[in-house]
Design an enzyme around this catalytic site. Structure first.
Site, PDB file in Angstrom:
ATOM      1  N   LYS A 115      -4.458  10.834  -4.549  1.00 33.93           N
ATOM      2  CA  LYS A 115      -4.289  11.733  -5.693  1.00 33.93           C
ATOM      3  C   LYS A 115      -5.347  12.830  -5.691  1.00 33.93           C
ATOM      4  CE  LYS A 115      -1.651   8.895  -8.876  1.00 33.93           C
ATOM      5  NZ  LYS A 115      -1.613   8.230 -10.189  1.00 33.93           N
ATOM      6  N   LYS A 197       6.119   6.071   0.659  1.00 32.23           N
ATOM      7  CA  LYS A 197       6.814   5.411  -0.449  1.00 32.23           C
ATOM      8  C   LYS A 197       7.592   6.451  -1.266  1.00 32.23           C
ATOM      9  CE  LYS A 197       3.884   5.555  -4.478  1.00 32.23           C
ATOM     10  NZ  LYS A 197       3.326   5.010  -5.661  1.00 32.23           N
ATOM     11  N   LYS A 200       7.708   9.547  -7.645  1.00 25.46           N
ATOM     12  CA  LYS A 200       8.195  10.439  -8.691  1.00 25.46           C
ATOM     13  C   LYS A 200       7.830  11.890  -8.378  1.00 25.46           C
ATOM     14  CE  LYS A 200       6.915   7.063 -12.222  1.00 25.46           C
ATOM     15  NZ  LYS A 200       5.898   6.785 -13.223  1.00 25.46           N
TER      16      LYS A 200
HETATM   17  P1  TYM Z   1       3.721   3.670 -11.850  1.00 25.65           P
HETATM   18  O1  TYM Z   1       4.295   4.269 -13.069  1.00 25.65           O
HETATM   19  O2  TYM Z   1       3.237   4.565 -10.787  1.00 25.65           O
HETATM   20  O3  TYM Z   1       4.768   2.676 -11.183  1.00 25.65           O
HETATM   21  C1  TYM Z   1       5.403   1.685 -11.962  1.00 25.65           C
HETATM   22  C2  TYM Z   1       5.786   0.502 -11.096  1.00 25.65           C
HETATM   23  O4  TYM Z   1       6.714   0.893 -10.080  1.00 25.65           O
HETATM   24  C3  TYM Z   1       6.237   0.445  -8.818  1.00 25.65           C
HETATM   25  N1  TYM Z   1       6.674   1.407  -7.785  1.00 25.65           N
HETATM   26  C4  TYM Z   1       7.361   1.085  -6.686  1.00 25.65           C
HETATM   27  N2  TYM Z   1       7.819  -0.089  -6.237  1.00 25.65           N
HETATM   28  C5  TYM Z   1       8.511  -0.091  -5.073  1.00 25.65           C
HETATM   29  N3  TYM Z   1       8.748   1.037  -4.346  1.00 25.65           N
HETATM   30  C6  TYM Z   1       8.303   2.238  -4.763  1.00 25.65           C
HETATM   31  N4  TYM Z   1       8.560   3.328  -4.054  1.00 25.65           N
HETATM   32  C7  TYM Z   1       7.564   2.299  -5.994  1.00 25.65           C
HETATM   33  N5  TYM Z   1       6.999   3.313  -6.686  1.00 25.65           N
HETATM   34  C8  TYM Z   1       6.450   2.752  -7.785  1.00 25.65           C
HETATM   35  C9  TYM Z   1       4.730   0.396  -8.965  1.00 25.65           C
HETATM   36  O5  TYM Z   1       4.155  -0.466  -8.001  1.00 25.65           O
HETATM   37  C10 TYM Z   1       4.579  -0.123 -10.362  1.00 25.65           C
HETATM   38  O6  TYM Z   1       4.712  -1.541 -10.398  1.00 25.65           O
HETATM   39  N6  TYM Z   1      -0.801   1.778 -12.245  1.00 25.65           N
HETATM   40  C11 TYM Z   1       0.571   1.410 -12.563  1.00 25.65           C
HETATM   41  C12 TYM Z   1       0.802   1.353 -14.057  1.00 25.65           C
HETATM   42  C13 TYM Z   1      -0.081   0.371 -14.749  1.00 25.65           C
HETATM   43  C14 TYM Z   1      -0.067  -1.031 -14.596  1.00 25.65           C
HETATM   44  C15 TYM Z   1      -1.079  -1.534 -15.476  1.00 25.65           C
HETATM   45  C16 TYM Z   1       0.684  -1.905 -13.836  1.00 25.65           C
HETATM   46  C17 TYM Z   1      -1.035   0.675 -15.664  1.00 25.65           C
HETATM   47  N7  TYM Z   1      -1.638  -0.470 -16.100  1.00 25.65           N
HETATM   48  C18 TYM Z   1      -1.327  -2.893 -15.583  1.00 25.65           C
HETATM   49  C19 TYM Z   1       0.420  -3.268 -13.940  1.00 25.65           C
HETATM   50  C20 TYM Z   1      -0.580  -3.754 -14.812  1.00 25.65           C
HETATM   51  C21 TYM Z   1       1.464   2.416 -11.841  1.00 25.65           C
HETATM   52  O7  TYM Z   1       1.154   2.907 -10.840  1.00 25.65           O
HETATM   53  O8  TYM Z   1       2.601   2.703 -12.407  1.00 25.65           O
END
Ligand code: TYM
Length: 335
Positions: A115, A197, A200
């Protein structure tokens, strides 16, 4: 006697539009696990602002994400659904945990490095501190398990390290959580560049299927998906990353195993296969999109869930925070 359920915690950021990676890696599992565990699912708007957001959009996406959770099958009567910023304990515990986390550890985080490269004009402290806030999220709820995609594994590991460190210095305080990664779907890759991967914020939107893409768009993007020069539908991540990714998506969206999917397309060309993957995804997303739109027309219903969720979450979170404050020696006035 009522069975005591283990606790599960996860969160998604309300940034951009969700992708089928978010669905396959996270939200689908939220639904699958909601009966087995006591579940807390947050909308991580405090994480979202580590990258500059448009305020009106952030508000709208927060509501939209709640609607999407529910439309995908997350049941608000079974799970606690809430907005991270509605529970001040997250920021409060994160501050304390900062003092148990080393700068060097944060500098080594892959997501921070990625990032920082993508947002070179805004490498703010929050971006670096992101994993500590995530640790605070998880540890506040004494979560036993955390279902996430593979990209979050490093953050889960540092959460465990911080918990163990704190427990060793004081006395057992935090539950040390386990990451829960599904066999299939934990890493959905970009359709145009299967070495990356699906994200978004991908540069080429043709590589990403968004949760609100129309059926035509979905089919078109799958038709253009990068595969390879032979024609065998076989799972082989190393030599056939494009086809393997499509098989993972197909499996996630149909519930069929990879060998079942391979058998189904044996002897068929990539054209048929890609069309079938596109249709399977569209069949799941169409009803979700309709239900999301319907839910979004009832703001009071969604706000009531948020209010109740914040109350339930704060009840648990404040107990943990109190315990932490006591252990580290924060003064409390007598009664
Ligand atoms: P975020 O919003 O980036 O992603 C949300 C969830 O989607 C999963 N994910 C994927 N899984 C498989 N293939 C992909 N291409 C892919 N892209 C995203 C992410 O692994 C995630 O599970 N930091 C977290 C948000 C968060 C969180 C937490 C999660 C904040 N606090 C506490 C667990 C526990 C995140 O990146 O979200």
């Amino acid at each position: 006697m009522e069975e005591v359920k283990k606790t599960l915690y996860s969160a998604v950021q309300p940034t951009n539009t969700l992708t089928i990676g978010n669905y396959a890696g996270a939200i689908r599992n939220f639904v699958r696990l909601q009966d087995e565990y006591r579940c807390f699912y947050a909308i991580a708007n405090m994480h979202a602002i580590t990258v500059r957001q448009n305020p009106a959009e952030l508000r709208q996406k927060t509501l939209g994400l709640l609607a999407t959770y529910i439309a995908c099958g997350v049941d608000p009567d079974k799970c606690t659904l809430y907005v991270q910023s509605h529970v001040p304990a997250h920021a409060e515990l994160a501050w304390v945990l900062n003092t148990f986390t080393y700068v060097g550890e944060m500098e080594r985080m892959t997501q921070f490095k990625d990032k920082s490269a993508r947002h070179a004009d805004n490498i703010n402290m929050g971006l670096m501190d992101y994993p500590v806030l995530m640790a605070a999220d998880i540890l506040l709820y004494n979560a036993d398990v955390v279902p996430v995609g593979i990209d979050q594994r490093q953050h889960l590991e540092i959460t465990r390290d911080i918990a163990i460190r704190f427990n060793n210095i004081y006395s057992p305080t935090f539950v040390v959580p386990e990451g829960l990664y599904t066999k299939v779907g934990a890493k959905i890759n970009d359709l145009q560049d299967p070495s990356k991967k699906m994200s978004k914020s991908a540069e080429n939107p043709n590589g990403t299927i968004f949760m609100d893409d129309t059926k035509d768009t979905i089919i078109r993007k799958f038709k253009r998906a990068v595969t390879d020069s032979d024609s065998e539908v076989r799972y082989d991540e190393e030599n056939k990353p494009g086809v393997s990714n499509l098989l993972s998506i197909y499996s996630s969206f149909t519930g069929k195993t990879i060998p079942e999917a391979e058998a189904e397309f044996a002897g068929k060309g990539y054209g048929d296969f890609k069309l079938a993957v596109g249709e399977a995804v569209a069949d799941v997303l169409e009803p979700v999109q309709k239900e999301t739109a319907r839910l979004l027309s009832d703001r009071k219903y969604l706000d009531d869930i948020f209010r109740k969720g914040a109350e339930d979450a704060a009840h648990v979170a404040n107990k943990t925070l109190d315990k932490v404050y006591r252990k580290i020696g924060f003064y409390r006035c007598g009664n």
